[in-house]
Design a protein around this motif. Structure first.
Motif, PDB file in Angstrom:
ATOM      1  N   TYR A 174      46.997  26.072   1.858  1.00 17.91           N
ATOM      2  CA  TYR A 174      48.196  24.835   0.903  1.00 17.91           C
ATOM      3  C   TYR A 174      47.664  24.782  -0.623  1.00 17.91           C
ATOM      4  CZ  TYR A 174      49.858  24.127   5.389  1.00 17.91           C
ATOM      5  OH  TYR A 174      50.448  24.009   6.797  1.00 17.91           O
TER       6      TYR A 174
ATOM      7  N   LEU B  35      50.740  13.838   0.283  1.00 15.15           N
ATOM      8  CA  LEU B  35      51.388  14.682   1.474  1.00 15.15           C
ATOM      9  C   LEU B  35      52.236  13.714   2.121  1.00 15.15           C
ATOM     10  CD1 LEU B  35      47.937  16.620   2.531  1.00 15.15           C
ATOM     11  CD2 LEU B  35      50.194  17.508   1.631  1.00 15.15           C
ATOM     12  N   CYS B  36      51.796  12.364   2.493  1.00 10.35           N
ATOM     13  CA  CYS B  36      52.731  11.491   3.249  1.00 10.35           C
ATOM     14  C   CYS B  36      54.033  11.134   2.540  1.00 10.35           C
ATOM     15  CB  CYS B  36      51.659  10.212   3.353  1.00 10.35           C
ATOM     16  SG  CYS B  36      50.403  10.226   4.617  1.00 10.35           S
TER      17      CYS B  36
ATOM     18  N   LYS C 177      56.449  14.897   3.098  1.00 14.00           N
ATOM     19  CA  LYS C 177      56.154  15.084   4.736  1.00 14.00           C
ATOM     20  C   LYS C 177      56.860  16.687   4.938  1.00 14.00           C
ATOM     21  CE  LYS C 177      56.152  10.692   6.718  1.00 14.00           C
ATOM     22  NZ  LYS C 177      56.027   9.958   5.520  1.00 14.00           N
ATOM     23  N   ASP C 178      57.650  17.118   4.105  1.00 14.66           N
ATOM     24  CA  ASP C 178      58.312  18.487   4.492  1.00 14.66           C
ATOM     25  C   ASP C 178      57.423  19.495   3.570  1.00 14.66           C
ATOM     26  OD1 ASP C 178      58.729  17.736   1.656  1.00 14.66           O
ATOM     27  OD2 ASP C 178      60.602  18.713   1.387  1.00 14.66           O
TER      28      ASP C 178
ATOM     29  N   ILE D 101      54.129  20.397   4.330  1.00 14.53           N
ATOM     30  CA  ILE D 101      53.509  20.890   5.632  1.00 14.53           C
ATOM     31  C   ILE D 101      54.635  20.826   6.950  1.00 14.53           C
ATOM     32  CG2 ILE D 101      51.617  20.626   7.362  1.00 14.53           C
ATOM     33  CD1 ILE D 101      50.170  19.283   5.147  1.00 14.53           C
TER      34      ILE D 101
ATOM     35  N   GLY E 235      52.089  18.553  10.476  1.00 12.92           N
ATOM     36  CA  GLY E 235      51.747  17.748   9.471  1.00 12.92           C
ATOM     37  C   GLY E 235      50.654  16.580   9.699  1.00 12.92           C
TER      38      GLY E 235
ATOM     39  N   SER F  58      47.247  17.203   7.521  1.00  8.87           N
ATOM     40  CA  SER F  58      47.022  16.224   6.443  1.00  8.87           C
ATOM     41  C   SER F  58      45.665  15.483   6.614  1.00  8.87           C
ATOM     42  CB  SER F  58      48.218  15.286   6.263  1.00  8.87           C
ATOM     43  OG  SER F  58      48.285  14.460   7.174  1.00  8.87           O
TER      44      SER F  58
ATOM     45  N   TRP G 155      57.169  12.033  11.208  1.00  9.49           N
ATOM     46  CA  TRP G 155      56.282  13.072  10.880  1.00  9.49           C
ATOM     47  C   TRP G 155      55.920  13.935  12.158  1.00  9.49           C
ATOM     48  CZ3 TRP G 155      51.585  12.912   7.142  1.00  9.49           C
ATOM     49  CH2 TRP G 155      51.386  14.242   6.327  1.00  9.49           C
TER      50      TRP G 155
END
Length: 134
Positions: free
Chosen positions: A42, A83-84, A87-88, A90, A94, A98, A133
């Motif tokens: 990533y 990242l939170c 959410k899309d 990952i 996820g 994360s 998530w």
């Protein structure tokens, strides 16, 4: 650029008057993750000006773990909060990915593997209680 690394060191300011999101990124950064769950690496880009609240550590654990103001927690909490909020980014696993990224950045910034694993597992457990998530 190496895996599990930043292109430049994040420069972070603290605004103690901001009770919601007291931390602010002062430069653009790119973080390249490790390989998680057999997926691609990533590449996370966060722009200057991003604000977040730091590591959400309950006050009664501060003596054991440390507070949200510990400098070694800030880069990990920044990436994890981003990242939170995205959410899309990952698609699969996820919550696991994360929290694994969170753990690896903590270790990168000098947190012991033992403490980093405790913190990542606590984050993962909390995230599983949240809706929206995987």
């Amino acid at each position: 650029m190496n895996y599990n690394s930043f292109d430049v060191k994040p420069k972070i300011a603290v605004d103690l008057d901001n009770k919601v999101k007291p931390f602010k990124l002062l430069n653009n950064i790119v973080y390249i993750s490790g390989d998680y769950c057999g997926k691609d690496i990533y590449r996370i880009v966060i722009n200057k000006g991003y604000s977040w609240n730091g590591a959400n550590i309950p006050r009664y654990f501060w003596r054991i773990i440390g507070s949200q103001f510990n400098p070694e927690f800030l880069p990990a909490s920044m990436i994890h909060d981003w990242l939170c909020e995205h959410k899309d980014f990952i698609i699969q696993n996820g919550v696991k990915v994360s929290s694994d990224i969170f753990r690896d950045i903590l270790i990168l910034y000098g947190v012991s593997k033992f403490k980093a694993n405790i913190m990542a597992n606590a984050v993962r457990l909390f995230q599983y209680t949240q809706k929206g998530w995987n």
